[in-house]
Write a protein that holds these residues in place. Structure first.
Motif, PDB file in Angstrom:
ATOM      1  N   MET A  41      43.663  26.422  12.519  1.00  0.00           N
ATOM      2  CA  MET A  41      44.281  26.625  11.205  1.00  0.00           C
ATOM      3  C   MET A  41      45.770  26.289  11.257  1.00  0.00           C
ATOM      4  N   SER A  42      46.239  25.639  10.241  1.00  0.00           N
ATOM      5  CA  SER A  42      47.648  25.279  10.164  1.00  0.00           C
ATOM      6  C   SER A  42      48.478  26.495   9.773  1.00  0.00           C
ATOM      7  N   ASP A  43      49.734  26.533  10.251  1.00  0.00           N
ATOM      8  CA  ASP A  43      50.648  27.608   9.855  1.00  0.00           C
ATOM      9  C   ASP A  43      51.224  27.378   8.470  1.00  0.00           C
ATOM     10  N   LYS A  44      51.049  26.176   7.940  1.00  0.00           N
ATOM     11  CA  LYS A  44      51.589  25.857   6.625  1.00  0.00           C
ATOM     12  C   LYS A  44      50.764  26.543   5.542  1.00  0.00           C
ATOM     13  N   PRO A  45      51.411  27.000   4.463  1.00  0.00           N
ATOM     14  CA  PRO A  45      50.661  27.655   3.393  1.00  0.00           C
ATOM     15  C   PRO A  45      49.714  26.692   2.692  1.00  0.00           C
ATOM     16  N   THR A  46      48.565  27.216   2.292  1.00  0.00           N
ATOM     17  CA  THR A  46      47.571  26.420   1.570  1.00  0.00           C
ATOM     18  C   THR A  46      48.100  26.026   0.205  1.00  0.00           C
ATOM     19  N   THR A  47      47.792  24.806  -0.208  1.00  0.00           N
ATOM     20  CA  THR A  47      48.241  24.319  -1.520  1.00  0.00           C
ATOM     21  C   THR A  47      47.053  24.129  -2.456  1.00  0.00           C
ATOM     22  N   ILE A  48      47.358  24.013  -3.730  1.00  0.00           N
ATOM     23  CA  ILE A  48      46.326  23.743  -4.741  1.00  0.00           C
ATOM     24  C   ILE A  48      45.638  22.414  -4.451  1.00  0.00           C
ATOM     25  N   LYS A  49      46.400  21.445  -3.977  1.00  0.00           N
ATOM     26  CA  LYS A  49      45.834  20.126  -3.669  1.00  0.00           C
ATOM     27  C   LYS A  49      44.742  20.223  -2.609  1.00  0.00           C
ATOM     28  N   GLU A  50      44.952  21.065  -1.591  1.00  0.00           N
ATOM     29  CA  GLU A  50      43.962  21.224  -0.521  1.00  0.00           C
ATOM     30  C   GLU A  50      42.695  21.877  -1.044  1.00  0.00           C
ATOM     31  N   ILE A  51      42.858  22.862  -1.908  1.00  0.00           N
ATOM     32  CA  ILE A  51      41.683  23.510  -2.512  1.00  0.00           C
ATOM     33  C   ILE A  51      40.904  22.503  -3.349  1.00  0.00           C
TER      34      ILE A  51
END
Length: 339
Positions: free
Chosen positions: A1-11
């Motif tokens: 898992m990435s440490d970067k926050p999840t974005t709407i684009k990824e969802i």
């Protein structure tokens, strides 16, 4: 898992739907079906998705931050006022950005500029005792960012403010001393730049005249509110041809400075009345015989409510013909119960 926050684009990519659909689903938009909403929210929870507050603030045109500039947080009066401000901000989903001018006009001007840079939605200010010009607040007016002054308010028109009724408070204080038999009453007032100093003087004069006593302007002296400044004006009082038997001081701190000085000179028989009614005076051996309560918590709470109401008013109400909120909180003379 990435440490970067999840974005709407990824969802959106995982679910193979558009970014706008994800956004609407997360915000329960009526155009999105229940099944899609549930899929989006389930995945968002699994990926620990957190909304991008900066992006939301940008779209809303608001930071949900209010700035507060006050003279000294170490003073009980202002720390109590901050409690009122923060309680309102918390309930109304705002964050408080706090700064202290330390009673320095140049520092205050710099802080106003920094508050603008921080993109606060509005500003609460209690002006410093050395502030004599007020152009630095004009930039907020030009940007339609509301400013509400509290307690120490500037002597200018067309402003929002919350303040205590110090004229009536002083009238009560002087009347109290007159009823105790005092006839030569001095006043250690604050800097002439403060509206509060003028109000105290007016209350003093009103009390003397209503009791058919001659007003002696030399019995009112201005002070910079420091301990050294208090000692200087106390020497003026003690060397006055009509040595006062009672003195009204600008606040409890000035009263404590003055009482400590008179005790160092082994002088007795002078009664002191002050303002602010600080909790600390209840734990001291030598205190003012009365103090004018200015209700700082109530002032801070009311000022914050007004500011947030102004921030959220409809855009069509931001014209030049707006009404200004001028709220006066009634003061009360507190006479401690004898120990």
């Amino acid at each position: 898992m990435s440490d970067k926050p999840t974005t709407i684009k990824e969802i959106a990519k995982i679910l193979k739907i558009s970014v706008s659909t994800v956004s609407r689903a997360l915000n329960d938009h009526s155009s999105i079906g229940l099944t899609t909403k549930m899929r989006v929210k389930k995945l968002a929870m699994e990926l620990n998705y957190e909304p991008n507050q900066k992006a939301i603030q940008f779209l809303q045109g608001k930071s949900h931050i209010i700035g507060v500039i006050l003279p000294e947080l170490s003073e009980s009066f202002f720390s109590t006022a901050i409690s009122g401000i923060e309680d309102v901000a918390y309930k109304r989903n705002y964050t408080v950005l706090l700064a202290q001018s330390h009673d320095d006009a140049d520092r205050e001007k710099l802080l106003v500029e920094k508050m603008k840079t921080q993109r606060v939605d509005g500003l609460l200010v209690s002006v410093s005792k050395t502030t004599s010009t007020y152009e630095h607040f004009e930039v907020f007016k030009k940007l339609n960012i509301p400013v509400v002054f509290f307690d120490r308010i500037p002597p200018i028109k067309d402003i929002h403010y919350v303040a205590s009724n110090l004229e009536n408070g002083t009238y009560e204080a002087v009347n109290f001393l007159l009823k105790k038999g005092h006839r030569t009453i001095g006043m250690i007032n604050g800097p002439t730049t403060l509206v509060a100093s003028h109000e105290r003087k007016e209350g003093y004069i009103k009390a003397m005249i209503s009791n058919r006593l001659k007003f002696d302007p030399s019995l009112i002296v201005s002070c910079d509110l420091s301990e050294d400044g208090t000692i200087d004006v106390m020497n003026t009082m003690l060397n006055h041809r009509r040595k006062p038997t009672a003195i009204v001081t600008f606040n409890d701190y000035v009263a404590l400075f003055a009482m400590r000085y008179t005790r160092s000179l082994e002088l007795e028989g002078i009664d002191f009345v002050s303002y602010a009614n600080l909790p600390i005076i209840n734990y001291m051996d030598y205190t003012p015989i009365a103090s004018v309560e200015q209700f700082p918590y109530k002032q801070g709470k009311k000022a914050a409510d007004i500011l947030i109401d102004l921030i959220n008013r409809p855009k069509n109400e931001t014209g030049t013909e707006q009404a200004y909120f001028n709220v006066v909180v009634e003061s009360e003379l507190i006479v401690p119960t004898p120990k």
